[in-house]
Design an enzyme around this catalytic site. Sequence first.
Site, PDB file in Angstrom:
ATOM      1  N   GLN A  74       0.855  -1.195   0.000  1.00  0.00           N
ATOM      2  CA  GLN A  74       0.000   0.000   0.000  1.00  0.00           C
ATOM      3  C   GLN A  74       0.891   1.245   0.000  1.00  0.00           C
ATOM      4  O   GLN A  74       1.767   1.393   0.861  1.00  0.00           O
ATOM      5  CB  GLN A  74      -0.939   0.029   1.213  1.00  0.00           C
ATOM      6  CG  GLN A  74      -1.932   1.181   1.141  1.00  0.00           C
ATOM      7  CD  GLN A  74      -2.952   1.180   2.292  1.00  0.00           C
ATOM      8  OE1 GLN A  74      -2.855   0.392   3.218  1.00  0.00           O
ATOM      9  NE2 GLN A  74      -3.915   2.079   2.204  1.00  0.00           N
ATOM     10  N   HIS A  83      -8.262  -2.282  -6.026  1.00  0.00           N
ATOM     11  CA  HIS A  83      -7.748  -2.492  -7.376  1.00  0.00           C
ATOM     12  C   HIS A  83      -8.673  -3.506  -8.052  1.00  0.00           C
ATOM     13  O   HIS A  83      -8.895  -4.601  -7.500  1.00  0.00           O
ATOM     14  CB  HIS A  83      -6.353  -3.109  -7.356  1.00  0.00           C
ATOM     15  CG  HIS A  83      -5.271  -2.243  -6.785  1.00  0.00           C
ATOM     16  ND1 HIS A  83      -4.359  -1.566  -7.562  1.00  0.00           N
ATOM     17  CD2 HIS A  83      -4.936  -1.967  -5.498  1.00  0.00           C
ATOM     18  CE1 HIS A  83      -3.503  -0.914  -6.779  1.00  0.00           C
ATOM     19  NE2 HIS A  83      -3.831  -1.146  -5.520  1.00  0.00           N
ATOM     20  N   HIS A 119      -8.466   1.945  -1.437  1.00  0.00           N
ATOM     21  CA  HIS A 119      -8.817   1.782  -2.850  1.00  0.00           C
ATOM     22  C   HIS A 119      -8.826   0.306  -3.178  1.00  0.00           C
ATOM     23  O   HIS A 119      -7.925  -0.435  -2.779  1.00  0.00           O
ATOM     24  CB  HIS A 119      -7.851   2.543  -3.761  1.00  0.00           C
ATOM     25  CG  HIS A 119      -6.406   2.306  -3.434  1.00  0.00           C
ATOM     26  ND1 HIS A 119      -5.772   2.932  -2.386  1.00  0.00           N
ATOM     27  CD2 HIS A 119      -5.479   1.496  -4.008  1.00  0.00           C
ATOM     28  CE1 HIS A 119      -4.514   2.530  -2.324  1.00  0.00           C
ATOM     29  NE2 HIS A 119      -4.314   1.645  -3.286  1.00  0.00           N
TER      30      HIS A 119
HETATM   31  P1  AMP Z   1      -1.299   0.831  -3.680  1.00  0.00           P
HETATM   32  O1  AMP Z   1       0.163   0.633  -3.992  1.00  0.00           O
HETATM   33  O2  AMP Z   1      -2.079  -0.411  -3.450  1.00  0.00           O
HETATM   34  O3  AMP Z   1      -1.474   1.860  -2.579  1.00  0.00           O
HETATM   35  O4  AMP Z   1      -1.926   1.448  -5.003  1.00  0.00           O
HETATM   36  C1  AMP Z   1      -1.774   2.783  -5.379  1.00  0.00           C
HETATM   37  C2  AMP Z   1      -2.032   2.823  -6.853  1.00  0.00           C
HETATM   38  O5  AMP Z   1      -2.310   4.171  -7.215  1.00  0.00           O
HETATM   39  C3  AMP Z   1      -0.849   2.381  -7.720  1.00  0.00           C
HETATM   40  O6  AMP Z   1      -1.246   1.261  -8.504  1.00  0.00           O
HETATM   41  C4  AMP Z   1      -0.536   3.599  -8.569  1.00  0.00           C
HETATM   42  O7  AMP Z   1      -0.162   3.276  -9.882  1.00  0.00           O
HETATM   43  C5  AMP Z   1      -1.852   4.365  -8.511  1.00  0.00           C
HETATM   44  N1  AMP Z   1      -1.765   5.796  -8.721  1.00  0.00           N
HETATM   45  C6  AMP Z   1      -0.905   6.664  -8.132  1.00  0.00           C
HETATM   46  N2  AMP Z   1      -1.158   7.920  -8.533  1.00  0.00           N
HETATM   47  C7  AMP Z   1      -2.231   7.850  -9.375  1.00  0.00           C
HETATM   48  C8  AMP Z   1      -2.984   8.815 -10.123  1.00  0.00           C
HETATM   49  N3  AMP Z   1      -2.685  10.127 -10.074  1.00  0.00           N
HETATM   50  N4  AMP Z   1      -4.005   8.378 -10.894  1.00  0.00           N
HETATM   51  C9  AMP Z   1      -4.307   7.067 -10.950  1.00  0.00           C
HETATM   52  N5  AMP Z   1      -3.647   6.111 -10.272  1.00  0.00           N
HETATM   53  C10 AMP Z   1      -2.620   6.497  -9.492  1.00  0.00           C
END
Ligand code: AMP
Length: 114
Positions: free
Chosen positions: A94, A102, A100
């Site tokens: 995370q 996925h 969020h």
């Molecule tokens: P996590 O690592 O599970 O917290 O997931 C965060 C996710 O947010 C990652 O897959 C990133 O690629 C995605 N992410 C980060 N910044 C953005 C953004 N501005 N728009 C869309 N996705 C994003």
Amino acid sequence: MTDCLFCKIAAKEIPADVVLETDRVLAFRDINPQAPTHVLVVPKAHHANAAALAAADDGLADDVLKAAHDVAVNDGVDASGYRVVFNTGPGAGQTVFHVHAHVLGGRDLRWPPG
Ligand code: AMP
Ligand code: ZN
């Protein structure tokens, strides 16, 4: 929350490729997709992780899961199969501490994940 990336996306202060929106939930494509379908579903209200979302106990977790399924249907991956993942805590990957889901699909998904 003022300094939260996904709060800013939910408030439309930062642009995103939005695929679904309700009064309480927003879904947008991940900026670094790991599968042909890679969408993030967030509650508009700030909760740090899945446990906090579940503890909110106002049906919001249901809304997020329903939206995740709607995203899969809209992208045409519900029949072939898709995965809904809540990375929870830094050891699980995370990086954004606004919960969020996925939604991943459109390719073979191995189990267990890395
Ligand atoms: P996590 O690592 O599970 O917290 O997931 C965060 C996710 O947010 C990652 O897959 C990133 O690629 C995605 N992410 C980060 N910044 C953005 C953004 N501005 N728009 C869309 N996705 C994003
Ligand atoms: Zn937030």
